[in-house]
Design an enzyme around this catalytic site. Structure first.
Site, mmCIF file in Angstrom:
data_model
loop_
_atom_site.group_PDB
_atom_site.id
_atom_site.type_symbol
_atom_site.label_atom_id
_atom_site.label_comp_id
_atom_site.label_asym_id
_atom_site.label_seq_id
_atom_site.Cartn_x
_atom_site.Cartn_y
_atom_site.Cartn_z
ATOM 1 N N SER A 225 3.537 41.417 59.541
ATOM 2 C CA SER A 225 4.325 42.438 60.222
ATOM 3 C C SER A 225 5.659 41.841 60.657
ATOM 4 O O SER A 225 6.432 41.380 59.831
ATOM 5 C CB SER A 225 3.527 43.013 61.395
ATOM 6 O OG SER A 225 4.149 44.156 61.912
ATOM 7 N N GLU A 351 0.430 51.710 55.296
ATOM 8 C CA GLU A 351 1.245 51.055 56.312
ATOM 9 C C GLU A 351 1.762 52.018 57.381
ATOM 10 O O GLU A 351 2.003 51.621 58.524
ATOM 11 C CB GLU A 351 2.449 50.364 55.657
ATOM 12 C CG GLU A 351 2.113 49.241 54.707
ATOM 13 C CD GLU A 351 1.816 47.924 55.414
ATOM 14 O OE1 GLU A 351 1.676 47.935 56.654
ATOM 15 O OE2 GLU A 351 1.713 46.893 54.720
ATOM 16 N N HIS A 462 -1.951 49.470 58.616
ATOM 17 C CA HIS A 462 -1.072 48.320 58.789
ATOM 18 C C HIS A 462 -1.777 47.213 59.573
ATOM 19 O O HIS A 462 -2.366 47.457 60.620
ATOM 20 C CB HIS A 462 0.189 48.770 59.544
ATOM 21 C CG HIS A 462 1.118 47.665 59.918
ATOM 22 N ND1 HIS A 462 1.877 46.999 58.998
ATOM 23 C CD2 HIS A 462 1.405 47.103 61.120
ATOM 24 C CE1 HIS A 462 2.607 46.076 59.615
ATOM 25 N NE2 HIS A 462 2.332 46.115 60.904
#
Length: 540
Positions: A225, A351, A462
């Protein structure tokens, strides 16, 4: 034989090494003696400061190297986390109790108390996280079993939000402490301090890692991330010159993002200055250095948060500052100003779902277009917004979580919003990086995680791929092999092919009896190409 070693961005803060002897491990750095802790077959040294604390007059300044160590240090526990911004609980109206529970459990976890005077530990999303969340001993212990021991290093850096996530997290950027925008910041040459902190940690590693048995020429930087975005930005910093600080990169859900000049965030800077009582100061940046920590953090907490209406258009995020980043990172890729090093990159399939929970009030076609125009592409023409709406249609069977048919459509527009947010911020930037590096860099591997599709509303959400690393999954082995040999493949196991623009083969992680397969990275090609071209024209 020296161990290889991994640097993880936005994780805990410490050193996890191999072969713990009986009793507490001790290491000497300069004139200092550090006492760590033995954990199974590993040794851990936690909370070692790698730079002077950015407090007082050092707030909003470039990191300064620590003075030579002297005396005795207790390195058996983590220090405070960096200052973090509150996230705000997302509105979960319309979700089943199981889905709501999954969101809370996957997004909110415990982190240690935060403080402005922090030692090497870190968080995610340029906004949140915490070293105590991630157990590096899992990776080191596995590396010993594989016969390729690594040293795991993680560091703290200045960032903004306090949305603690149990997986490594969120796209929250080094809040108003590490990614302050504005023309005043650019003029002072103190933009992207969170990235500068990371760079300083890299220099610390070069100076001291041999004391831990590591090889400074064999550093792999790895993150997820915000951590992965950070890794990618180090690859395009300094015209692609790594300065010998690292030789490879491993990125999970992150690539150079579509951001413009640091002055694009002037509104956030001005709001912070006003909210802290610095608006009448002749030098507002100098004034911010004198604001009490609690007051400054409170003002930052009142800025847009991770789960507010504009979740991925953040106030505090890396931007072009003229020093660390000399241009839009995606333009730097286009210009070939990127490190030519082996790298791994990949995404989770869904995501955007986590970040779309704040837009459940967007339910009609007209509201959807207004949302895109207001939040994501305010300078785009109506025709460009219309084209985007065509490429990401209202047909819920084509939305995210992908491949779930009519399921998970908690509002008429939720899956559609999740689709273009996930592609625009995560998937398309990865494709752009590949497109612009593959012509001269053949040493690239790509993955896609499609696991947890059964998770209501969120799907292959995600950061769910982090479970594949810290949970001792296949990615643990691939990561260790890559750090050791610049190739994720070992002598046995499922073989991961290199990525090539002709074939676009990617390793895909699946639920079920066949957990690994090879697929083609050509899905939603027209849609992602349009997103890239549009965001190149209208960067954040």
């Amino acid at each position: 034989m020296p161990c290889r070693f991994l640097i993880t961005l936005a994780l805990q803060a410490a050193f996890f090494t191999t072969a713990a002897p009986a009793g507490a491990p001790i290491i000497s750095l300069d004139g200092g003696t550090f006492t760590g802790v033995a954990v199974g077959s590993t040794e851990s040294f936690l909370g070692i400061p790698f730079a002077k604390p950015p407090v007082g007059n050092l707030r909003y300044r470039l990191p300064q190297a620590n003075a030579p160590y002297q005396g005795s240090y207790d390195a058996t526990s983590f220090g405070p986390s960096c200052p973090q911004k509150s996230t705000g609980i997302p509105v979960l109206t319309g979700l089943s109790s199981r889905a709501a529970e999954a969101v809370v459990n996957s997004v909110y976890g415990e982190i240690s108390p935060d403080a402005e005077d922090f030692t090497p530990r870190s968080q995610g999303g340029f906004d949140s996280g915490g070293p105590t969340i991630y157990d590096g001993t899992v990776i080191v212990a596995r590396s010993i079993t594989l016969g390729t021991p690594v040293i795991y290093v993680s560091m703290n850096y200045r960032y903004p939000y306090a949305a603690s996530m149990i997986l490594e997290r969120e796209f929250t950027f080094l809040r108003g402490f590490g990614f302050l925008p504005g023309k005043e910041v650019k003029a002072a040459g103190v933009g992207n301090l969170g990235l500068q902190d990371q760079r300083q940690a890299f220099r610390w590693v070069q100076k001291y890692i041999t004391q831990f048995g590591g090889d400074p020429t064999k550093v792999t930087i790895w993150g997820e991330s915000a951590g992965a975005i950070s890794v990618s930005l180090h690859m395009v910093a300094n015209g692609g010159n790594t300065e010998g600080l690292f030789r490879a990169a491993f990125m999970q859900s992150g690539a150079p993002i579509p951001v413009g000049d640091i002055a694009n965030g002037q509104e956030s800077y001005d709001a912070l200055v006003n909210d802290t009582g610095c608006s009448d100061a002749s030098d507002t940046l100098a004034c911010l250095r004198t604001v009490p920590y609690g007051a400054l953090k409170g003002a930052i907490d009142r800025s847009p948060r991770l789960f507010d209406y504009q979740p991925l258009r953040l106030s505090w995020l890396p931007r072009t500052d003229g020093v660390f980043l000399t241009d839009n990172p995606q333009r730097l890729l286009q210009q070939g100003k990127v490190a030519n090093i082996p790298y791994v990159t990949g995404n989770c399939d869904d995501e955007g779902t986590l970040f779309s929970l704040s837009a459940l009030n967007v339910t009609t076609e007209s509201q959807l277009k207004a949302y895109v125009k207001t939040i994501f592409l305010p300078e785009a023409t109506n025709e460009e917004i219309e084209e985007l709406a065509i490429l990401y249609p209202g047909d819920i069977t084509k939305g995210s979580p992908f491949d779930t048919g009519v399921l998970n459509a908690i509002t008429p527009q939720f899956k559609r919003i999740a689709a273009f947010q996930g592609d625009g911020v995560f998937q398309a930037p990865r494709r752009w990086m590949l497109q612009n590096t593959l012509p001269f860099n053949p040493n690239v591997w790509v993955f896609l995680s499609k696991r947890l599709k059964f998770l209501p509303v969120l799907g292959s959400v995600h950061a769910s791929d982090i479970l594949n690393v810290y949970g001792g999954g296949e990615l643990t082995n691939y990561l260790i092999h890559f750090a050791a040999n610049l190739d994720p493949n070992g002598e046995s196991g499922f073989q991961w092919p290199k990525y090539a623009l002709g074939s676009r083969q990617i390793l895909t992680f699946l639920d079920g009896l066949v957990p690994l397969t090879i697929t083609s990275d050509t899905y939603r090609e027209a849609s992602m190409n349009y997103l890239i071209n549009t965001t190149l024209t209208y960067p954040v």
